[in-house]
Design a protein around this motif. Structure first.
Motif, short mmCIF file in Angstrom:
data_model
loop_
_atom_site.label_atom_id
_atom_site.label_comp_id
_atom_site.label_asym_id
_atom_site.label_seq_id
_atom_site.Cartn_x
_atom_site.Cartn_y
_atom_site.Cartn_z
N MET A 57 0.85 -1.26 0.16
CA MET A 57 -0.16 0.03 0.16
C MET A 57 0.82 1.38 0.04
O MET A 57 0.73 2.21 -0.58
N ILE A 58 1.94 1.18 0.93
CA ILE A 58 2.66 2.46 0.81
C ILE A 58 3.48 2.76 -0.51
O ILE A 58 3.49 3.78 -1.14
N HIS A 59 4.00 1.51 -1.21
CA HIS A 59 4.79 1.89 -2.47
C HIS A 59 3.68 1.96 -3.43
O HIS A 59 3.88 2.87 -4.29
N SER A 60 2.38 1.54 -3.41
CA SER A 60 1.64 1.85 -4.41
C SER A 60 1.12 3.32 -4.47
O SER A 60 0.92 3.83 -5.56
N THR A 61 0.76 3.71 -3.17
CA THR A 61 0.48 5.18 -2.91
C THR A 61 1.40 6.13 -3.49
O THR A 61 1.20 6.92 -4.22
N ALA A 62 2.74 5.93 -3.08
CA ALA A 62 3.75 6.63 -3.70
C ALA A 62 3.80 6.59 -5.17
O ALA A 62 4.10 7.86 -5.81
N ARG A 63 3.67 5.50 -5.91
CA ARG A 63 3.63 5.54 -7.30
C ARG A 63 2.49 5.91 -7.93
O ARG A 63 2.64 6.64 -8.93
N LEU A 64 1.51 6.11 -7.36
CA LEU A 64 0.17 6.55 -8.09
C LEU A 64 -0.12 8.09 -7.86
O LEU A 64 -1.14 8.60 -8.34
N ALA A 65 0.49 8.38 -6.68
CA ALA A 65 0.32 9.84 -6.22
C ALA A 65 0.78 10.83 -7.42
O ALA A 65 1.91 10.59 -7.95
N ASP A 66 -0.04 11.93 -7.80
CA ASP A 66 0.29 13.00 -8.62
C ASP A 66 0.88 14.01 -8.31
O ASP A 66 0.42 14.79 -7.31
N ALA A 67 2.33 13.68 -8.14
CA ALA A 67 3.02 14.82 -7.44
C ALA A 67 3.04 16.39 -7.76
O ALA A 67 3.18 17.02 -7.11
N SER A 68 2.22 16.50 -9.04
CA SER A 68 1.95 17.92 -9.64
C SER A 68 0.91 18.53 -8.86
O SER A 68 0.50 19.71 -9.07
N ARG A 69 0.23 17.51 -8.04
CA ARG A 69 -0.95 18.08 -7.40
C ARG A 69 -0.56 19.05 -6.47
O ARG A 69 0.07 19.00 -5.52
N THR A 70 -1.08 20.44 -6.40
CA THR A 70 -0.57 21.39 -5.39
C THR A 70 -1.63 21.47 -4.37
O THR A 70 -2.87 21.57 -4.67
N PRO A 71 -1.41 21.83 -3.32
CA PRO A 71 -2.31 21.80 -1.86
C PRO A 71 -3.36 23.22 -2.38
O PRO A 71 -2.96 24.40 -2.82
N LYS A 72 -4.58 22.91 -2.02
CA LYS A 72 -5.58 24.11 -2.25
C LYS A 72 -5.44 25.11 -1.11
O LYS A 72 -4.89 24.59 0.01
N PRO A 73 -5.41 26.24 -1.39
CA PRO A 73 -5.18 27.49 -0.40
C PRO A 73 -6.25 27.15 0.87
O PRO A 73 -7.51 26.86 0.60
N VAL A 74 -5.99 26.94 1.80
CA VAL A 74 -6.63 26.86 3.05
C VAL A 74 -7.25 28.23 3.71
O VAL A 74 -6.68 29.03 4.23
N THR A 75 -8.54 28.51 3.32
CA THR A 75 -9.33 29.69 3.75
C THR A 75 -10.31 28.92 4.79
O THR A 75 -10.56 27.94 5.06
N PRO A 76 -10.57 29.99 5.71
CA PRO A 76 -11.65 29.48 6.71
C PRO A 76 -12.92 28.58 6.40
O PRO A 76 -13.29 27.64 6.56
N GLU A 77 -13.28 28.93 4.96
CA GLU A 77 -14.48 28.39 4.56
C GLU A 77 -14.23 26.91 3.86
O GLU A 77 -14.91 26.04 4.11
N ALA A 78 -12.67 26.98 3.28
CA ALA A 78 -12.24 25.41 2.93
C ALA A 78 -12.12 24.57 4.03
O ALA A 78 -12.45 23.37 4.02
N ILE A 130 -5.04 8.50 -1.38
CA ILE A 130 -5.70 7.71 -0.34
C ILE A 130 -7.14 8.03 -0.27
O ILE A 130 -7.96 7.25 -0.24
N ILE A 131 -7.36 9.45 0.10
CA ILE A 131 -8.59 9.71 0.12
C ILE A 131 -9.59 9.66 -1.08
O ILE A 131 -10.60 9.24 -1.00
N HIS A 132 -8.92 9.99 -2.13
CA HIS A 132 -9.59 9.98 -3.44
C HIS A 132 -9.93 8.36 -3.96
O HIS A 132 -11.27 8.00 -4.30
N ASP A 133 -8.99 7.65 -3.95
CA ASP A 133 -9.19 6.41 -4.52
C ASP A 133 -9.32 5.13 -3.55
O ASP A 133 -9.64 3.95 -4.01
N GLY A 134 -9.12 5.29 -2.10
CA GLY A 134 -9.41 4.32 -1.09
C GLY A 134 -8.43 3.40 -1.09
O GLY A 134 -7.43 3.66 -1.72
N VAL A 135 -8.31 2.50 -0.17
CA VAL A 135 -7.39 1.48 -0.13
C VAL A 135 -8.03 0.26 0.03
O VAL A 135 -8.80 -0.10 0.89
N LYS A 136 -7.65 -0.78 -0.89
CA LYS A 136 -8.50 -2.19 -0.66
C LYS A 136 -8.07 -2.85 0.48
O LYS A 136 -7.03 -2.58 1.02
N MET A 137 -8.74 -3.60 1.06
CA MET A 137 -8.78 -4.81 2.08
C MET A 137 -8.57 -3.84 3.30
O MET A 137 -7.98 -4.41 4.29
#
Length: 180
Positions: A57-78, A130-137
């Motif tokens: 799971m650790i290695h699969s998540t690292a391989r599948l994670a999109d490193a270009s995904r940038t954090p969303k600005p954290v506003t009080p609403e978000a 992890i949150i978007h795609d879940g984790v089997k088993m």
């Protein structure tokens, strides 16, 4: 001269590999169809199985994670939107600062982790995956199947904020999140 010796040993090696393959397949089928592997959630995995599944799971998540995904600005609403999603989807299994998870979550195998240190263990892109795609088993659902990308991003922002929240702040956010 060398190839001549190899020609004599090659059929034996091939026969040996085939024998190991057939015996392995028979053992595998006996385990699967004979019910020889204990699948009860009330008994822990064998250490080698737990290690293999978790490491995969650790290695699969690292391989599948999109490193270009940038954090969303954290506003009080978000943050509040993430708290709402966390309250709806995550709190029962993962708890939070000063708030226990539901008692039944401790009966799951593997037990859902507390997420206070998740940002230290996982990158932003890995948390999103992890949150978007879940984790089997693991009973971790693929929230991206029912929630929008923005909703998932809000949960990631909230999880990344968890280590900085006091139990009082977390409780206040969860009270606000519980309101319609």
């Amino acid at each position: 001269m060398r190839w001549h010796k190899l020609d004599r040993f090659l059929p034996g090696w091939i026969a040996g590999l085939l024998t190991v393959g057939v015996v392995g397949a028979i053992i595998g089928l006996c385990v699967i169809f004979g019910g020889l592997y204990d699948t009860r959630a009330s008994t822990p995995h064998a250490p080698i199985v737990a290690w293999a599944v978790h490491t995969t799971m650790i290695h699969s998540t690292a391989r599948l994670a999109d490193a270009s995904r940038t954090p969303k600005p954290v506003t009080p609403e978000a943050l509040l939107a993430g708290a709402r999603e966390y309250h709806r989807h995550c709190l029962a299994c993962h708890g939070g600062p000063g708030m226990a998870r539901a008692p039944w979550a401790s009966a799951m195998l593997p037990t859902p982790p507390f997420l206070i240190d998740a940002p230290a263990r996982w990158s932003h892109a890995e948390l999103y995956t992890i949150i978007h795609d879940g984790v089997k088993m693991t009973a971790m659902p693929a929230w991206g199947e029912i929630d929008s990308d923005d909703q998932v991003a809000n949960v990631v922002a909230f999880v990344e904020a968890l280590p900085r929240l006091t139990p009082e702040q977390f409780g206040k956010l969860q009270t606000q999140a519980a309101r319609p």
